[in-house]
Scaffold this motif. Structure first.
Motif, PDB file in Angstrom:
ATOM      1  N   ALA A 143     -50.892  17.774 -46.807  1.00  0.00           N
ATOM      2  CA  ALA A 143     -50.279  18.278 -45.563  1.00  0.00           C
ATOM      3  C   ALA A 143     -49.298  17.265 -44.983  1.00  0.00           C
ATOM      4  O   ALA A 143     -48.190  17.617 -44.555  1.00  0.00           O
ATOM      5  CB  ALA A 143     -51.368  18.604 -44.544  1.00  0.00           C
ATOM      6  N   ILE A 144     -49.687  16.000 -44.989  1.00  0.00           N
ATOM      7  CA  ILE A 144     -48.806  14.960 -44.431  1.00  0.00           C
ATOM      8  C   ILE A 144     -47.601  14.757 -45.325  1.00  0.00           C
ATOM      9  O   ILE A 144     -46.459  14.639 -44.858  1.00  0.00           O
ATOM     10  CB  ILE A 144     -49.606  13.662 -44.177  1.00  0.00           C
ATOM     11  CG1 ILE A 144     -50.589  13.907 -43.019  1.00  0.00           C
ATOM     12  CG2 ILE A 144     -48.675  12.482 -43.880  1.00  0.00           C
ATOM     13  CD1 ILE A 144     -51.593  12.791 -42.781  1.00  0.00           C
ATOM     14  N   PHE A 145     -47.834  14.751 -46.649  1.00  0.00           N
ATOM     15  CA  PHE A 145     -46.717  14.627 -47.584  1.00  0.00           C
ATOM     16  C   PHE A 145     -45.707  15.756 -47.363  1.00  0.00           C
ATOM     17  O   PHE A 145     -44.490  15.526 -47.341  1.00  0.00           O
ATOM     18  CB  PHE A 145     -47.230  14.631 -49.031  1.00  0.00           C
ATOM     19  CG  PHE A 145     -46.121  14.646 -50.037  1.00  0.00           C
ATOM     20  CD1 PHE A 145     -45.376  13.508 -50.287  1.00  0.00           C
ATOM     21  CD2 PHE A 145     -45.797  15.818 -50.707  1.00  0.00           C
ATOM     22  CE1 PHE A 145     -44.315  13.532 -51.199  1.00  0.00           C
ATOM     23  CE2 PHE A 145     -44.752  15.851 -51.611  1.00  0.00           C
ATOM     24  CZ  PHE A 145     -44.005  14.703 -51.856  1.00  0.00           C
ATOM     25  N   GLN A 146     -46.196  16.976 -47.179  1.00  0.00           N
ATOM     26  CA  GLN A 146     -45.287  18.109 -46.972  1.00  0.00           C
ATOM     27  C   GLN A 146     -44.452  17.941 -45.704  1.00  0.00           C
ATOM     28  O   GLN A 146     -43.260  18.236 -45.686  1.00  0.00           O
ATOM     29  CB  GLN A 146     -46.056  19.440 -46.919  1.00  0.00           C
ATOM     30  CG  GLN A 146     -46.606  19.907 -48.269  1.00  0.00           C
ATOM     31  CD  GLN A 146     -45.552  19.975 -49.378  1.00  0.00           C
ATOM     32  OE1 GLN A 146     -44.372  20.222 -49.129  1.00  0.00           O
ATOM     33  NE2 GLN A 146     -45.965  19.721 -50.612  1.00  0.00           N
ATOM     34  N   ARG A 147     -45.070  17.453 -44.641  1.00  0.00           N
ATOM     35  CA  ARG A 147     -44.337  17.217 -43.388  1.00  0.00           C
ATOM     36  C   ARG A 147     -43.277  16.133 -43.568  1.00  0.00           C
ATOM     37  O   ARG A 147     -42.186  16.211 -43.007  1.00  0.00           O
ATOM     38  CB  ARG A 147     -45.305  16.783 -42.280  1.00  0.00           C
ATOM     39  CG  ARG A 147     -45.763  17.899 -41.380  1.00  0.00           C
ATOM     40  CD  ARG A 147     -46.599  17.330 -40.242  1.00  0.00           C
ATOM     41  NE  ARG A 147     -45.803  16.823 -39.128  1.00  0.00           N
ATOM     42  CZ  ARG A 147     -46.235  15.932 -38.243  1.00  0.00           C
ATOM     43  NH1 ARG A 147     -47.446  15.412 -38.354  1.00  0.00           N
ATOM     44  NH2 ARG A 147     -45.463  15.561 -37.257  1.00  0.00           N
ATOM     45  N   LEU A 148     -43.619  15.101 -44.332  1.00  0.00           N
ATOM     46  CA  LEU A 148     -42.655  14.024 -44.584  1.00  0.00           C
ATOM     47  C   LEU A 148     -41.496  14.538 -45.442  1.00  0.00           C
ATOM     48  O   LEU A 148     -40.331  14.206 -45.197  1.00  0.00           O
ATOM     49  CB  LEU A 148     -43.347  12.837 -45.253  1.00  0.00           C
ATOM     50  CG  LEU A 148     -44.306  12.060 -44.349  1.00  0.00           C
ATOM     51  CD1 LEU A 148     -45.162  11.097 -45.178  1.00  0.00           C
ATOM     52  CD2 LEU A 148     -43.540  11.297 -43.266  1.00  0.00           C
ATOM     53  N   ALA A 149     -41.816  15.357 -46.440  1.00  0.00           N
ATOM     54  CA  ALA A 149     -40.785  15.899 -47.321  1.00  0.00           C
ATOM     55  C   ALA A 149     -39.829  16.807 -46.537  1.00  0.00           C
ATOM     56  O   ALA A 149     -38.611  16.789 -46.740  1.00  0.00           O
ATOM     57  CB  ALA A 149     -41.420  16.658 -48.485  1.00  0.00           C
ATOM     58  N   LEU A 150     -40.393  17.576 -45.604  1.00  0.00           N
ATOM     59  CA  LEU A 150     -39.575  18.452 -44.759  1.00  0.00           C
ATOM     60  C   LEU A 150     -38.641  17.616 -43.877  1.00  0.00           C
ATOM     61  O   LEU A 150     -37.454  17.928 -43.719  1.00  0.00           O
ATOM     62  CB  LEU A 150     -40.509  19.304 -43.898  1.00  0.00           C
ATOM     63  CG  LEU A 150     -39.945  20.569 -43.274  1.00  0.00           C
ATOM     64  CD1 LEU A 150     -39.580  21.575 -44.344  1.00  0.00           C
ATOM     65  CD2 LEU A 150     -40.980  21.180 -42.316  1.00  0.00           C
ATOM     66  N   THR A 151     -39.179  16.539 -43.329  1.00  0.00           N
ATOM     67  CA  THR A 151     -38.378  15.637 -42.497  1.00  0.00           C
ATOM     68  C   THR A 151     -37.272  14.997 -43.333  1.00  0.00           C
ATOM     69  O   THR A 151     -36.119  14.895 -42.895  1.00  0.00           O
ATOM     70  CB  THR A 151     -39.278  14.556 -41.859  1.00  0.00           C
ATOM     71  OG1 THR A 151     -40.346  15.207 -41.171  1.00  0.00           O
ATOM     72  CG2 THR A 151     -38.513  13.692 -40.873  1.00  0.00           C
ATOM     73  N   ALA A 152     -37.615  14.597 -44.559  1.00  0.00           N
ATOM     74  CA  ALA A 152     -36.617  14.002 -45.450  1.00  0.00           C
ATOM     75  C   ALA A 152     -35.489  15.008 -45.721  1.00  0.00           C
ATOM     76  O   ALA A 152     -34.308  14.660 -45.704  1.00  0.00           O
ATOM     77  CB  ALA A 152     -37.264  13.556 -46.758  1.00  0.00           C
ATOM     78  N   HIS A 153     -35.865  16.254 -45.949  1.00  0.00           N
ATOM     79  CA  HIS A 153     -34.855  17.274 -46.225  1.00  0.00           C
ATOM     80  C   HIS A 153     -33.886  17.408 -45.047  1.00  0.00           C
ATOM     81  O   HIS A 153     -32.679  17.607 -45.220  1.00  0.00           O
ATOM     82  CB  HIS A 153     -35.522  18.616 -46.538  1.00  0.00           C
ATOM     83  CG  HIS A 153     -34.549  19.648 -47.012  1.00  0.00           C
ATOM     84  ND1 HIS A 153     -33.874  19.523 -48.200  1.00  0.00           N
ATOM     85  CD2 HIS A 153     -34.100  20.786 -46.434  1.00  0.00           C
ATOM     86  CE1 HIS A 153     -33.060  20.561 -48.337  1.00  0.00           C
ATOM     87  NE2 HIS A 153     -33.173  21.340 -47.279  1.00  0.00           N
TER      88      HIS A 153
ATOM     89  N   THR B 100     -46.848   5.924 -37.056  1.00  0.00           N
ATOM     90  CA  THR B 100     -48.008   5.898 -36.160  1.00  0.00           C
ATOM     91  C   THR B 100     -47.946   7.066 -35.178  1.00  0.00           C
ATOM     92  O   THR B 100     -48.909   7.826 -35.031  1.00  0.00           O
ATOM     93  CB  THR B 100     -48.058   4.550 -35.401  1.00  0.00           C
ATOM     94  OG1 THR B 100     -48.220   3.505 -36.353  1.00  0.00           O
ATOM     95  CG2 THR B 100     -49.198   4.516 -34.393  1.00  0.00           C
ATOM     96  N   GLN B 101     -46.792   7.251 -34.565  1.00  0.00           N
ATOM     97  CA  GLN B 101     -46.705   8.348 -33.590  1.00  0.00           C
ATOM     98  C   GLN B 101     -46.563   9.708 -34.261  1.00  0.00           C
ATOM     99  O   GLN B 101     -47.065  10.705 -33.768  1.00  0.00           O
ATOM    100  CB  GLN B 101     -45.621   8.087 -32.544  1.00  0.00           C
ATOM    101  CG  GLN B 101     -44.197   8.231 -32.949  1.00  0.00           C
ATOM    102  CD  GLN B 101     -43.252   7.847 -31.797  1.00  0.00           C
ATOM    103  OE1 GLN B 101     -43.331   6.752 -31.235  1.00  0.00           O
ATOM    104  NE2 GLN B 101     -42.353   8.748 -31.434  1.00  0.00           N
ATOM    105  N   PHE B 102     -45.897   9.742 -35.438  1.00  0.00           N
ATOM    106  CA  PHE B 102     -45.737  10.981 -36.206  1.00  0.00           C
ATOM    107  C   PHE B 102     -47.108  11.578 -36.545  1.00  0.00           C
ATOM    108  O   PHE B 102     -47.280  12.793 -36.573  1.00  0.00           O
ATOM    109  CB  PHE B 102     -44.971  10.637 -37.489  1.00  0.00           C
ATOM    110  CG  PHE B 102     -44.522  11.793 -38.340  1.00  0.00           C
ATOM    111  CD1 PHE B 102     -43.419  12.557 -37.990  1.00  0.00           C
ATOM    112  CD2 PHE B 102     -45.164  12.087 -39.546  1.00  0.00           C
ATOM    113  CE1 PHE B 102     -42.968  13.593 -38.805  1.00  0.00           C
ATOM    114  CE2 PHE B 102     -44.720  13.123 -40.368  1.00  0.00           C
ATOM    115  CZ  PHE B 102     -43.622  13.871 -39.987  1.00  0.00           C
ATOM    116  N   LEU B 103     -48.088  10.697 -36.786  1.00  0.00           N
ATOM    117  CA  LEU B 103     -49.433  11.154 -37.163  1.00  0.00           C
ATOM    118  C   LEU B 103     -50.373  11.287 -35.965  1.00  0.00           C
ATOM    119  O   LEU B 103     -51.583  11.464 -36.126  1.00  0.00           O
ATOM    120  CB  LEU B 103     -50.034  10.213 -38.213  1.00  0.00           C
ATOM    121  CG  LEU B 103     -49.271  10.182 -39.541  1.00  0.00           C
ATOM    122  CD1 LEU B 103     -49.928   9.239 -40.524  1.00  0.00           C
ATOM    123  CD2 LEU B 103     -49.187  11.587 -40.154  1.00  0.00           C
ATOM    124  N   GLY B 104     -49.822  11.176 -34.775  1.00  0.00           N
ATOM    125  CA  GLY B 104     -50.646  11.414 -33.593  1.00  0.00           C
ATOM    126  C   GLY B 104     -51.290  10.169 -32.998  1.00  0.00           C
ATOM    127  O   GLY B 104     -52.147  10.267 -32.123  1.00  0.00           O
TER     128      GLY B 104
END
Ligand code: HEM
Length: 128
Positions: free
Chosen positions: A108-118, A53-57
């Motif tokens: 865009a959101i998937f990419q941000r999540l994937a970066l966080t996972a990395h 919820t907060q990650f997405l603003g």
């Protein structure tokens, strides 16, 4: 005039709840993830709902209850290698597909999540 947050644009609480529920149903069944997660994922899912919820603003629900996320630090006690990263990312990709996550925002959101996972990877064992 204030522009919508991604949280609002993708459907707010209802969407996050559907995503989290589809995601943890997959985590529970994934051979590379299930062993490091608790058997009962209720509390894990509740915290992830707050976090996303907060990650997405949206409202800062996670921080209000738990303080600064410090996600990498909070993950250090779990062995997370490239195998777990791939598994997490694939469960998230499938969950987004299953719930038909908003097409304009999905990539865009998937990419941000994937970066966080990395960024959560904390070991490089051959077999992980
Ligand atoms: C908690 C695994 C990536 C957000 C956890 C827990 C595990 C875990 C085992 C503890 C569950 C519990 O005790 O309830 C992993 C693995 C990842 C990963 C294997 C793969 C790279 C991520 C990412 C995010 C995230 C990318 C954010 C987008 C969280 C949150 C919690 C959590 C918010 C709850 C923290 C707390 O206890 O307050 N994760 N995680 N995780 N994870 Fe992950």
């Amino acid at each position: 005039y204030q522009s919508q947050s991604p949280y609002e644009a993708v459907g707010g609480a209802e969407t996050i709840e559907k995503l989290v529920s589809s995601f943890y149903a997959r985590v529970a069944k994934h051979p590379d993830l299930a062993p490091i997660f608790p058997d009962d994922l209720t509390e894990t899912a509740r915290k992830q709902t707050q976090f996303l919820t907060q990650f997405l603003g949206g409202p800062p629900l996670y921080t209000e209850e738990h303080g600064h996320p410090r996600l990498r630090a909070r993950h250090l006690r779990f062995p997370i290698g490239p195998k777990q990263e791939r598994a997490w990312v694939s469960c998230m990709k499938e969950a987004m597909e299953e719930i038909e996550f908003n097409k304009d925002w999905r990539e865009a959101i998937f990419q941000r999540l994937a970066l966080t996972a990395h960024n959560m990877v904390n070991q490089m064992d051959e077999n992980s």
